[in-house]
Design a protein around this motif. Sequence first.
Motif, short mmCIF file in Angstrom:
data_model
loop_
_atom_site.label_atom_id
_atom_site.label_comp_id
_atom_site.label_asym_id
_atom_site.label_seq_id
_atom_site.Cartn_x
_atom_site.Cartn_y
_atom_site.Cartn_z
N LEU A 1 -1.04 5.77 -10.52
CA LEU A 1 0.21 6.50 -10.61
C LEU A 1 0.27 6.85 -12.29
N THR A 2 0.26 6.04 -13.09
CA THR A 2 0.39 6.33 -14.41
C THR A 2 -0.45 7.22 -15.12
N GLY B 1 8.22 2.89 -9.31
CA GLY B 1 9.50 1.92 -8.86
C GLY B 1 9.31 1.21 -7.64
N LEU B 2 8.50 1.53 -6.87
CA LEU B 2 8.18 0.91 -5.58
C LEU B 2 7.12 -0.40 -5.90
N VAL C 1 0.75 -1.20 0.10
CA VAL C 1 0.09 0.13 -0.10
C VAL C 1 0.88 1.27 -0.21
N LEU C 2 0.42 2.05 -0.80
CA LEU C 2 1.28 3.46 -0.85
C LEU C 2 0.19 4.75 -0.67
N PHE C 3 0.52 5.44 0.35
CA PHE C 3 -0.46 6.65 0.50
C PHE C 3 0.49 7.84 -0.10
N ALA D 1 8.33 12.48 -9.27
CA ALA D 1 7.74 11.63 -8.12
C ALA D 1 6.75 10.54 -8.18
N ALA D 2 6.20 10.69 -9.38
CA ALA D 2 5.12 9.77 -9.87
C ALA D 2 6.04 8.28 -10.46
#
Length: 323
Positions: free
Chosen positions: A260-261, A241-242, A209-211, A235-236
Amino acid sequence: MKKTLVSLSVGVFWGSMVSSAWGEDKKVHQDLLDTYKPEQVSEHVYVIHGPMGYPDKQNQGFMNNPGFIVTDKEVVVIDPGSSSAIGRAVLAHIRKISDKPINKVLTTHVHGDHWLGNQAFQEENPEVKFYAHPAMIEEAKNGAAEEWIGTMNSMTDNATEGTEAIIPTEALADGQTFELDGLTLKAHVIDGKAHTDTDVMFEVPEEKVLFTGDTINNKRIVRMDDGSFAGGVKAAEYALGLDVDKIVPGHGHTGSRNVLTYYRDYLGKVYNSVKAMREDMEAHEMKPKIEAQLADYKDWAGYNEELGKHISLSVLEAEQEDF
């Protein structure tokens, strides 16, 4: 009908419980309490997905995505919203799920719609620690906090009145981790400007999960007055990359990596188009040509309000890039 009546009764019960706990002078955002429920996006992570509009009298300033991580020992809160009343409603939702202590509240960036709810958590636990980007702490101390208090009051016709700015004191470092009873929470401090120069993303690696805060948004175009289009793209790309597959944006619903994309591509199309056209066109002349490339975004909230400003801001950023 019976289920609806039960749900309403529970909402009224919790509303009265909250009012009783804080006293009659402590406002609670009742619509958030009754209508907006936490959604479990992974085993331990919950998000209250807020409405998509700008702060106004009707939404009383609620328009972000407060999140929280629940473990057997503690609860950690991320971006509790834009007023004390909103923070109290978020806290009440948490207390329906867990009675564990809340010792940490984290902020993704300086914009007050994400962190002015801090007050509610200090009311419950005076020892709670508030974490943020070091630049966010300095900007808030140097006037941004009071500016955001005034902005929220003005935009909501004083619906957020009574909110005090509880400024974070704990400066985050890039890569800093918190061990949460078998889970890890990792801070990714963005280098330079993206949405602002105070952005932090928070990752829960075990649950992918990414906030993202407002660095990334889903079906919502946000203001970029304090940011960088090139920095937002960077940043995106970093987030892509995560090893994450659940993206909690600053505004809009939680989604897959496609979130993100899509947002990266919006920022990139605006900025790169401006760079290609700016020698021969004024900003207003560019707009129809840029709009032709943005068909996928025309129904996004904020598109009509922000695109023209985004083009003008991109012109300024491209000019600065030349020096």
